[in-house]
Design a protein around this motif. Sequence first.
Motif, PDB file in Angstrom:
ATOM      1  N   ALA A  30       0.752  -1.149   0.015  1.00 32.38           N
ATOM      2  CA  ALA A  30      -0.123   0.081  -0.019  1.00 32.38           C
ATOM      3  C   ALA A  30       0.879   1.343   0.084  1.00 32.38           C
ATOM      4  O   ALA A  30       1.937   1.281   0.346  1.00 32.38           O
ATOM      5  N   THR A  31       0.244   2.199  -0.463  1.00 35.17           N
ATOM      6  CA  THR A  31       0.914   3.554  -0.410  1.00 35.17           C
ATOM      7  C   THR A  31       0.247   4.741   0.477  1.00 35.17           C
ATOM      8  O   THR A  31      -1.063   4.625   0.430  1.00 35.17           O
ATOM      9  N   GLY A  32       0.847   5.671   0.869  1.00 35.35           N
ATOM     10  CA  GLY A  32      -0.048   6.673   1.375  1.00 35.35           C
ATOM     11  C   GLY A  32       0.886   7.812   1.889  1.00 35.35           C
ATOM     12  O   GLY A  32       2.201   7.711   1.805  1.00 35.35           O
ATOM     13  N   THR A  33       0.408   8.807   2.403  1.00 35.01           N
ATOM     14  CA  THR A  33       1.430  10.008   3.007  1.00 35.01           C
ATOM     15  C   THR A  33       1.671   9.402   4.620  1.00 35.01           C
ATOM     16  O   THR A  33       1.148   8.454   4.857  1.00 35.01           O
ATOM     17  N   THR A  34       2.821  10.222   4.853  1.00 37.85           N
ATOM     18  CA  THR A  34       3.159   9.742   6.235  1.00 37.85           C
ATOM     19  C   THR A  34       2.102   9.787   7.415  1.00 37.85           C
ATOM     20  O   THR A  34       1.620   9.139   8.116  1.00 37.85           O
ATOM     21  N   SER A  35       1.212  11.087   7.194  1.00 38.69           N
ATOM     22  CA  SER A  35       0.311  11.179   8.272  1.00 38.69           C
ATOM     23  C   SER A  35      -0.864   9.981   8.008  1.00 38.69           C
ATOM     24  O   SER A  35      -1.473   9.533   8.972  1.00 38.69           O
ATOM     25  N   GLN A  93      -1.697   7.331  11.096  1.00 36.62           N
ATOM     26  CA  GLN A  93      -3.203   7.014  11.685  1.00 36.62           C
ATOM     27  C   GLN A  93      -3.489   5.493  11.318  1.00 36.62           C
ATOM     28  O   GLN A  93      -4.167   4.996  12.269  1.00 36.62           O
ATOM     29  N   PHE A  94      -3.198   4.967  10.206  1.00 33.78           N
ATOM     30  CA  PHE A  94      -3.472   3.773   9.913  1.00 33.78           C
ATOM     31  C   PHE A  94      -2.824   2.506  11.005  1.00 33.78           C
ATOM     32  O   PHE A  94      -3.645   1.985  11.715  1.00 33.78           O
ATOM     33  N   LEU A  95      -1.764   2.982  11.068  1.00 34.64           N
ATOM     34  CA  LEU A  95      -1.104   1.981  12.132  1.00 34.64           C
ATOM     35  C   LEU A  95      -1.613   2.192  13.435  1.00 34.64           C
ATOM     36  O   LEU A  95      -1.859   1.029  14.394  1.00 34.64           O
ATOM     37  N   LYS A  96      -1.956   3.245  14.207  1.00 34.38           N
ATOM     38  CA  LYS A  96      -2.342   3.428  15.298  1.00 34.38           C
ATOM     39  C   LYS A  96      -3.999   2.910  15.552  1.00 34.38           C
ATOM     40  O   LYS A  96      -4.179   2.426  16.394  1.00 34.38           O
ATOM     41  N   GLU A  97      -4.750   3.087  14.481  1.00 36.62           N
ATOM     42  CA  GLU A  97      -5.990   2.664  14.387  1.00 36.62           C
ATOM     43  C   GLU A  97      -5.892   1.024  14.508  1.00 36.62           C
ATOM     44  O   GLU A  97      -7.003   0.336  15.052  1.00 36.62           O
ATOM     45  N   ASN A  98      -4.879   0.365  14.141  1.00 31.40           N
ATOM     46  CA  ASN A  98      -4.913  -1.039  14.040  1.00 31.40           C
ATOM     47  C   ASN A  98      -3.647  -1.555  15.229  1.00 31.40           C
ATOM     48  O   ASN A  98      -3.457  -2.644  15.220  1.00 31.40           O
ATOM     49  N   ASN A  99      -3.451  -0.585  15.968  1.00 31.08           N
ATOM     50  CA  ASN A  99      -2.876  -0.839  17.286  1.00 31.08           C
ATOM     51  C   ASN A  99      -1.512  -1.524  16.799  1.00 31.08           C
ATOM     52  O   ASN A  99      -0.965  -2.596  17.450  1.00 31.08           O
ATOM     53  N   VAL A 100      -0.777  -0.946  16.008  1.00 30.16           N
ATOM     54  CA  VAL A 100       0.404  -1.403  15.412  1.00 30.16           C
ATOM     55  C   VAL A 100       1.553  -0.605  16.050  1.00 30.16           C
ATOM     56  O   VAL A 100       1.420   0.424  16.112  1.00 30.16           O
ATOM     57  N   SER A 101       2.787  -1.256  16.634  1.00 30.15           N
ATOM     58  CA  SER A 101       3.599  -0.405  17.487  1.00 30.15           C
ATOM     59  C   SER A 101       4.745  -0.095  16.251  1.00 30.15           C
ATOM     60  O   SER A 101       4.918  -0.842  15.458  1.00 30.15           O
ATOM     61  N   ILE A 102       5.221   1.219  16.395  1.00 29.63           N
ATOM     62  CA  ILE A 102       5.954   1.749  15.406  1.00 29.63           C
ATOM     63  C   ILE A 102       7.483   2.075  15.790  1.00 29.63           C
ATOM     64  O   ILE A 102       7.893   2.440  17.037  1.00 29.63           O
ATOM     65  N   TYR A 103       8.235   1.253  15.069  1.00 25.89           N
ATOM     66  CA  TYR A 103       9.695   1.330  15.539  1.00 25.89           C
ATOM     67  C   TYR A 103      10.585   1.952  14.541  1.00 25.89           C
ATOM     68  O   TYR A 103      10.621   1.409  13.190  1.00 25.89           O
ATOM     69  N   CYS A 104      11.191   3.177  14.835  1.00 25.26           N
ATOM     70  CA  CYS A 104      11.756   4.016  13.494  1.00 25.26           C
ATOM     71  C   CYS A 104      13.235   3.758  13.613  1.00 25.26           C
ATOM     72  O   CYS A 104      13.900   3.860  14.724  1.00 25.26           O
TER      73      CYS A 104
END
Length: 265
Positions: free
Chosen positions: A173-178, A182-193
């Motif tokens: 999938a593609t999208g803007t950073t924002s 939002q998609f990751l947070k809505e799906n309760n996905v932890s973000i590791y940068c």
Amino acid sequence: MIKQITSSQNTYIKELYLLKEKSRERKKSGLFLIEGVREIGLAIKGGYVIDTLLFYPALFPESQLNQFNATPKNIIEISKEVYQKLAHRATTEGVIAIAKTKVCALKHLNFKTKNPLILVAEAPEKPGNIGALLRTADAANVDAVIIANPKTDLYNPNIIRSSVGCVFTNNIATGTTSEIIQFLKENNVSIYCAALQASQDYHTQDFTKATALVVGTEASGLSDEWLAHSNQNIIIPMQGEIDSMNVSVAAGILIFEAKRQRNFL
């Protein structure tokens, strides 16, 4: 009856050449070129609709067309001159498909597990790097690859070539950073940068839960927006003189650490 086109100046061939060369033409028409037996086979397996098959019989006999499990509208025999105009590589097998693009939207992503492993790449510029990331993601069977703020379309011939067809095998999938955050947070996905600032060694983190591994460009890294929403910044310790490595290599290290923790399940 199979059509034949022998002139590279044929109007249709000129249109296909523009599809090969111009992203805007691919976006406008919703079509793109796939070159090579393996790549075409992976596209068909990945659910892509083949509109047309073109073959150069000296390299790819007509009898081999039935290996493709597809029913294209057109099958066209082409000359060496036409094939050389459309082929992106000099050493492929003499067959080119015209396929329909897919809409790679975040809302279309479906995960098979409750703890998906997702690779996110922000603004990758080089098609070769994108292809390598997709190849690595396929090798690890990640649940999705998301491209943030893409600089080129996924159907660039260099991406198809460098990914050896893995652009068709990954859940993309593609999208803007924002939008992606939002998609990751809505799906309760932890973000590791992957970042130098306020980071911890990557192997000290727990990647067994729903995880997004986020990588940026080698030149500028990740944007501040990603860093502001990161659950934890992670780093691959360097033992030489440089402080970074090729993005696809770094992604591979992170992904396979996550897979190791998950016991390759």
